[in-house]
Design an enzyme around this catalytic site. Structure first.
Site, PDB file in Angstrom:
ATOM      1  N   VAL A   1       0.635  36.889 -26.430  1.00 45.82           N
ATOM      2  CA  VAL A   1       0.881  37.374 -27.801  1.00 45.82           C
ATOM      3  C   VAL A   1       2.250  36.957 -28.335  1.00 45.82           C
ATOM      4  O   VAL A   1       2.515  37.109 -29.521  1.00 45.82           O
ATOM      5  CB  VAL A   1       0.748  38.919 -27.891  1.00 45.82           C
ATOM      6  CG1 VAL A   1      -0.662  39.343 -27.554  1.00 45.82           C
ATOM      7  CG2 VAL A   1       1.755  39.622 -27.007  1.00 45.82           C
TER       8      VAL A   1
ATOM      9  N   THR B   1       7.597  36.335 -24.772  1.00 46.70           N
ATOM     10  CA  THR B   1       8.780  35.548 -24.438  1.00 46.70           C
ATOM     11  C   THR B   1       9.510  35.136 -25.701  1.00 46.70           C
ATOM     12  O   THR B   1      10.741  35.280 -25.794  1.00 46.70           O
ATOM     13  CB  THR B   1       8.383  34.309 -23.610  1.00 46.70           C
ATOM     14  OG1 THR B   1       7.707  34.748 -22.430  1.00 46.70           O
ATOM     15  CG2 THR B   1       9.592  33.487 -23.225  1.00 46.70           C
TER      16      THR B   1
ATOM     17  N   ASP C   1       8.469  38.554 -15.452  1.00 45.34           N
ATOM     18  CA  ASP C   1       7.121  37.987 -15.310  1.00 45.34           C
ATOM     19  C   ASP C   1       7.147  36.945 -14.203  1.00 45.34           C
ATOM     20  O   ASP C   1       7.952  36.010 -14.258  1.00 45.34           O
ATOM     21  CB  ASP C   1       6.719  37.343 -16.644  1.00 45.34           C
ATOM     22  CG  ASP C   1       5.267  36.918 -16.685  1.00 45.34           C
ATOM     23  OD1 ASP C   1       4.618  36.872 -15.614  1.00 45.34           O
ATOM     24  OD2 ASP C   1       4.773  36.634 -17.778  1.00 45.34           O
TER      25      ASP C   1
ATOM     26  N   CYS D   1      -7.180  26.631 -45.384  1.00 44.74           N
ATOM     27  CA  CYS D   1      -8.572  26.255 -45.123  1.00 44.74           C
ATOM     28  C   CYS D   1      -9.453  27.485 -45.016  1.00 44.74           C
ATOM     29  O   CYS D   1      -8.970  28.630 -44.970  1.00 44.74           O
ATOM     30  CB  CYS D   1      -8.654  25.426 -43.839  1.00 44.74           C
ATOM     31  SG  CYS D   1      -8.212  26.388 -42.380  1.00 44.74           S
TER      32      CYS D   1
END
Lengths: 195, 349
Positions: free
Chosen positions: B29, B32, B57, B280
Site C-alpha cells: 500500500v 515504505t 520488515d 481513461c
C-alpha cells in the site's frame, strides 16, 4: 426415642438415594436459584448479536462499507461482552454447585454419619430365638469370646445345661447398611429390567 | 469529502514530543514510501533534531526507496544531515549473538565448538517471530543508549514496519515478554541458585539480575508505547475494500494495546475527475470505486487525520522524488492545484 431415631435414619437414607437418582435436579436447582440473572443476560446479548449479524448480512460490505464496519464493531463489542458473561455464568454456577454440595453435606450426609456413630449401637429389633443354631446365636449375642469361654462353663458349673435366654439384636449401624444394600439391589434389578 | 480534522500530518511532522512513530498497513500500500516521506518531512521541519528511520520488515526496501545501501548500523541519508536509516538484518544480529556466546564460553569444549559452528544462529534463526524479537531488541538497545548517553542520540525513531500481522506481533511483545518474565521470576526465585550452577562455574551469570534489568526495560517500553504524546501509529492503506478492512482491524487491535492511532494515509488515489488530460475509462471507473470508499472513510474515522495521496505516474524513489511527494503529507494534496507533480517525478537510474 428409639423409633424416632429409626425413622430419621430411614428418611435420611431414602432422601440421599432419591437425590442420587434424580441427579439432574442439581442443574435445575442451580439454574433456578443462582444462574437465572446471568442466563437472562447471556440470552439477551446473544439475541442482540443475532440481530446485528442479520443486519450485517443484509448490508453490502462494498456499497455500504461504513455501515457494515460499524455493525462489525458492535458485533465485536458484543462478542467481548458475551465472553465475559459466559465466564461470569460459569463462575456463578460453580458457586451454586459448591453451595448445594455444602447444603447436602450439612443436611443429609453429616447427620447420617453422626447418627451411625452416636446411635449406631441402638437395637432396632431383636431376632427371635431359635432362628439360628445355638452356637451361632451365642456368638451373635455374646461375641466370639462366648465360644472361647464355652469349655470353661463345664469346669465352673458342671451339671445339666440350663437353657440360655439369648437375644440377637440388630443395631442401627448394621440396619442402615442393610437398608442401603437392599436399595442398591432393588435399583440394580429395576435398571436391568428396564434395559 | 468533508473532514472535521485537518487532512494532513502537519501536527505530527512538527511534533516535538513524539519519540516513536510506527508506519504500517497491508502489504503493497506504500508503507515504505510513507515512512520515508514522514521522516524526510520531520527532518526538514525540525533541522536541529536527529531522526532515525528503521525498517523492521524482513523484506527491506529502505535502500531501494532512497537509492543507496543501508545496513544494520545507522547511516545518514546522503543529502540529509539529520536523517539516518537502518535495516535490521536478523541473520547478522543472530551471528553477532552467536559470536558473543562463543567469546563468553571461552575455552569450554563441546559447547564452544558447537557455537562456533553457528549453531545458535541456525537454531534461533528459523523461530517464527524472531524478526520481530530482534527489532524489539533494537528498540531496547536504543532506549538503553539514550539513557546512558552512549552513541548517536535520536530524538525520534520512525519504524517502517512489516505487513500488519507481523507488526501486531511486534507490538504484542512488551506484554508477552512482561508476562513471561513474571513467570520466569517466580521460578527463578525458587530455583535461582540451581539455575546459576547450570551455566557453569566459570561464568557465574546472575540470571535474576539480568532478568530484572530486562523486565525494567520492557516496562519502560510498554509505558512509552501507550503514551500518546510519545508514540503514535500511522496507518497506510489504499481505497479498496480489503485494505480498508485490514486497516479497520489494525486500528481496533492497536486500540486494544492502548496505542495512539489517529492518522490514516490513503495512497494511490487517481483523482481522475481532476485530470482532464489523462482520464481513461479504466481510471474513471477505478476512481469511482475509490471515491465511494473515501466517502465511507469520512463517516468511519471522523476524528482521524485522513491524508489523501495521489498515484504518481512514476516510481517515488530517490531523495528528490521523495521530497516532492512528501510535502503533501504536510500541506495536503489538492488534486486541482498539485496534480502536475505526479508527472514531474524524475526517473531513478
Amino acid at each position: 426415642m428409639q423409633s424416632s431415631v429409626i425413622w430419621v435414619s430411614i428418611a435420611l437414607v431414602v432422601a440421599l438415594r432419591v437425590l442420587q437418582w434424580g441427579s439432574h435436579y442439581r442443574d435445575n436447582v442451580i439454574d433456578a436459584i443462582w444462574c437465572k440473572p446471568g442466563a437472562l443476560k447471556l440470552g439477551e446479548l446473544s439475541r442482540k448479536r443475532q440481530d446485528l449479524q442479520r443486519q450485517q448480512r443484509s448490508t453490502s460490505a462494498q456499497d455500504e462499507y461504513a455501515k457494515w464496519t460499524k455493525l462489525n464493531r458492535q458485533i465485536s463489542q458484543l462478542d467481548t461482552q458475551l465472553t465475559e458473561a459466559q465466564a461470569q455464568l460459569k463462575q456463578t454456577r460453580q458457586v451454586g454447585e459448591k453451595a448445594l454440595s455444602r447444603l447436602r453435606l450439612i443436611l443429609l450426609t453429616a447427620p447420617l454419619l453422626l447418627l451411625r456413630f452416636w446411635k449406631g449401637k441402638v437395637a432396632v429389633y431383636t431376632l427371635p430365638q431359635g432362628m439360628f443354631p445355638r452356637m451361632i446365636e451365642t456368638i451373635l449375642s455374646q461375641g466370639w469370646a462366648a465360644l472361647a469361654m464355652a469349655p470353661m462353663r463345664y469346669v465352673w458349673a458342671p451339671g445339666a445345661l440350663k437353657p440360655l435366654q439369648l437375644e440377637t439384636p440388630v443395631c442401627l449401624g448394621i440396619w442402615i447398611w442393610a437398608l442401603t444394600k437392599v436399595l442398591d439391589t432393588a435399583e440394580f434389578v429395576v435398571r436391568s429390567l428396564i434395559q | 469529502m468533508d473532514y472535521s480534522v485537518e487532512s494532513n500530518l502537519h501536527e505530527l511532522i512538527t511534533s516535538t514530543t513524539h519519540k516513536w512513530i510506527f508506519v504500517g498497513g497491508k502489504g503493497g500500500v506504500g508503507k515504505t514510501t510513507s515512512s520515508c516521506s514522514i521522516s524526510i518531512q520531520m527532518a526538514l521541519a525540525q533541522p536541529t533534531k536527529q531522526f532515525l528511520l528503521i525498517s523492521t520488515d524482513p523484506a527491506h526496501n529502505l535502500s531501494d526507496a532512497f537509492g543507496e545501501k543501508f545496513g544494520k548500523e545507522a547511516r545518514k541519508v546522503t543529502g540529509m544531515n539529520n536523517l539516518s536509516c537502518m535495516e535490521i538484518d536478523p541473520s547478522a544480529a543472530l551471528k553477532d549473538m552467536n559470536d558473543m556466546a562463543v567469546a563468553q564460553n571461552g575455552g569450554n569444549e563441546g559447547l564452544g565448538d558447537l557455537l562456533q559452528g553457528g549453531a545458535l544462529a541456525d537454531i534461533t534463526g528459523s523461530i517464527p517471530g524472531i524478526d520481530e524479537a530482534l527489532s524489539f531488541m533494537e528498540v531496547m538497545k536504543h532506549i538503553k543508549r539514550q539513557e546512558e548517553g552512549e552513541g548517536e542520540k535520536y530524538d525520534t525513531v520512525i519504524f517502517d514496519t512489516a505487513p500488519t500481522g507481523h507488526t501486531l506481533r511486534f507490538l504484542q511483545l512488551p506484554q508477552t515478554l512482561s508476562q513471561l518474565l513474571d513467570k520466569f521470576g517466580e521460578i527463578a526465585g525458587k530455583f535461582g541458585p540451581m539455575l546459576n550452577s547450570f551455566t557453569g562455574g566459570s561464568q557465574n551469570m546472575d540470571i535474576m539480575g539480568k532478568m530484572n534489568e530486562l523486565k525494567s526495560n520492557v516496562e519502560k517500553i510498554k509505558q512509552q508505547f501507550s503514551d500518546p504524546d510519545l508514540t503514535t501509529f500511522v496507518c497506510v492503506c489504499i481505497s479498496e475494500f480489503l485494505s480498508l478492512y485490514e486497516t479497520e482491524r489494525l486500528i481496533q487491535e492497536l486500540m486494544s494495546y492502548d496505542m495512539d492511532v489517529n492518522s490514516i494515509i490513503v495512497n494511490q488515489l487517481l483523482f481522475a475527475e481532476d485530470d482532464s488530460e489523462h482520464n481513461c475509462r479504466r481510471c474513471q471507473s477505478r476512481w469511482k470505486m475509490q471515491k465511494k470508499y473515501l466517502d465511507q472513510i469520512d463517516e468511519l474515522y471522523e476524528d482521524f487525520h485522513v491524508v489523501t495521496m495521489p498515484l504518481c505516474a512514476g516510481e517515488i524513489r530517490g531523495l528528490n522524488n521523495l521530497k516532492k511527494f512528501s510535502k503533501f503529507l504536510d500541506t495536503g494534496y489538492d488534486p486541482k492545484k498539485d496534480n502536475k507533480v505526479i508527472y514531474e517525478l524524475e526517473e531513478q537510474k
